[in-house]
Structure formats: C-alpha cells, structure tokens
Enzyme design. Sequence first.
Site, PDB file in Angstrom:
ATOM      1  N   CYS A  57       0.877  -1.175   0.000  1.00 24.65           N
ATOM      2  CA  CYS A  57       0.000   0.000   0.000  1.00 24.65           C
ATOM      3  C   CYS A  57       0.912   1.222   0.000  1.00 24.65           C
ATOM      4  O   CYS A  57       2.028   1.154  -0.491  1.00 24.65           O
ATOM      5  CB  CYS A  57      -0.979  -0.026   1.179  1.00 24.65           C
ATOM      6  SG  CYS A  57      -0.199   0.115   2.799  1.00 24.65           S
ATOM      7  N   ARG A  58       0.465   2.328   0.565  1.00 27.23           N
ATOM      8  CA  ARG A  58       1.306   3.538   0.552  1.00 27.23           C
ATOM      9  C   ARG A  58       2.463   3.419   1.543  1.00 27.23           C
ATOM     10  O   ARG A  58       3.607   3.717   1.223  1.00 27.23           O
ATOM     11  CB  ARG A  58       0.471   4.781   0.864  1.00 27.23           C
ATOM     12  CG  ARG A  58       1.271   6.064   0.801  1.00 27.23           C
ATOM     13  CD  ARG A  58       0.395   7.284   1.053  1.00 27.23           C
ATOM     14  NE  ARG A  58       1.148   8.502   0.894  1.00 27.23           N
ATOM     15  CZ  ARG A  58       1.876   9.061   1.857  1.00 27.23           C
ATOM     16  NH1 ARG A  58       1.961   8.499   3.035  1.00 27.23           N
ATOM     17  NH2 ARG A  58       2.536  10.179   1.632  1.00 27.23           N
TER      18      ARG A  58
END
Length: 105
Positions: A57-58
Amino acid sequence: MENVSVDAISSGAKILDVREDYEWEAGHIDGALHIPLDSLPDRLDDLDPDTDLAVICRSGGRSARATAWLESHGYSAVNVTGGMGAWLEAGKPMVSDNGQDPTVV
C-alpha cells in the site's frame, strides 16, 4: 505475519496493491494486481490461493491488514514494509495511468 523489505521482493513476485484508485493511477508497480482494500473480500476469487503474494500500500498499514486477512483465508501473503513510499525511495521502477511521471500520493 511476515514483513519483507522492497529489496527482498524477487522480480517475478506477484504483487497485490491494495491502495485506492487515485493512488494507483498516480504511480504503481508495472504488472501488479490492483484490488483496493475495501474490495478485497468481493474480489478474493481474483487471487490464486497457490500463489505467494507480496501485498503493498502507501506505507504498510493497509497492506498489513490485507496480509493478515488473506492469511486467515488460507492465502500465502507477506507485507511489504514501508509500502510504495519505500519502493519509490529505493528507486524501483513504476508506471502511472495519468500521463504524468509516476509518484506516490
């Protein structure tokens, strides 16, 4: 749950990106599978339970939740420590869907 660094991901690894659409469009790993975290239960059939997944993810929070959830459903998954931010910092290749230079938002 196992955590791996971006440098530990092999070139042929199956990467699952659980970020939102706007994040994916700004920059992602070429060849990664995109399933936003909230859509994962509905799209579980898109994944092969016999394939090892590197979930990203981020920054690592959403992918940690996705990895734990996948493991509880019999999938083999590892969480990518530092997420796409670490991927970008390591100079790993990325592509975008918006015609601009790929970035992490």
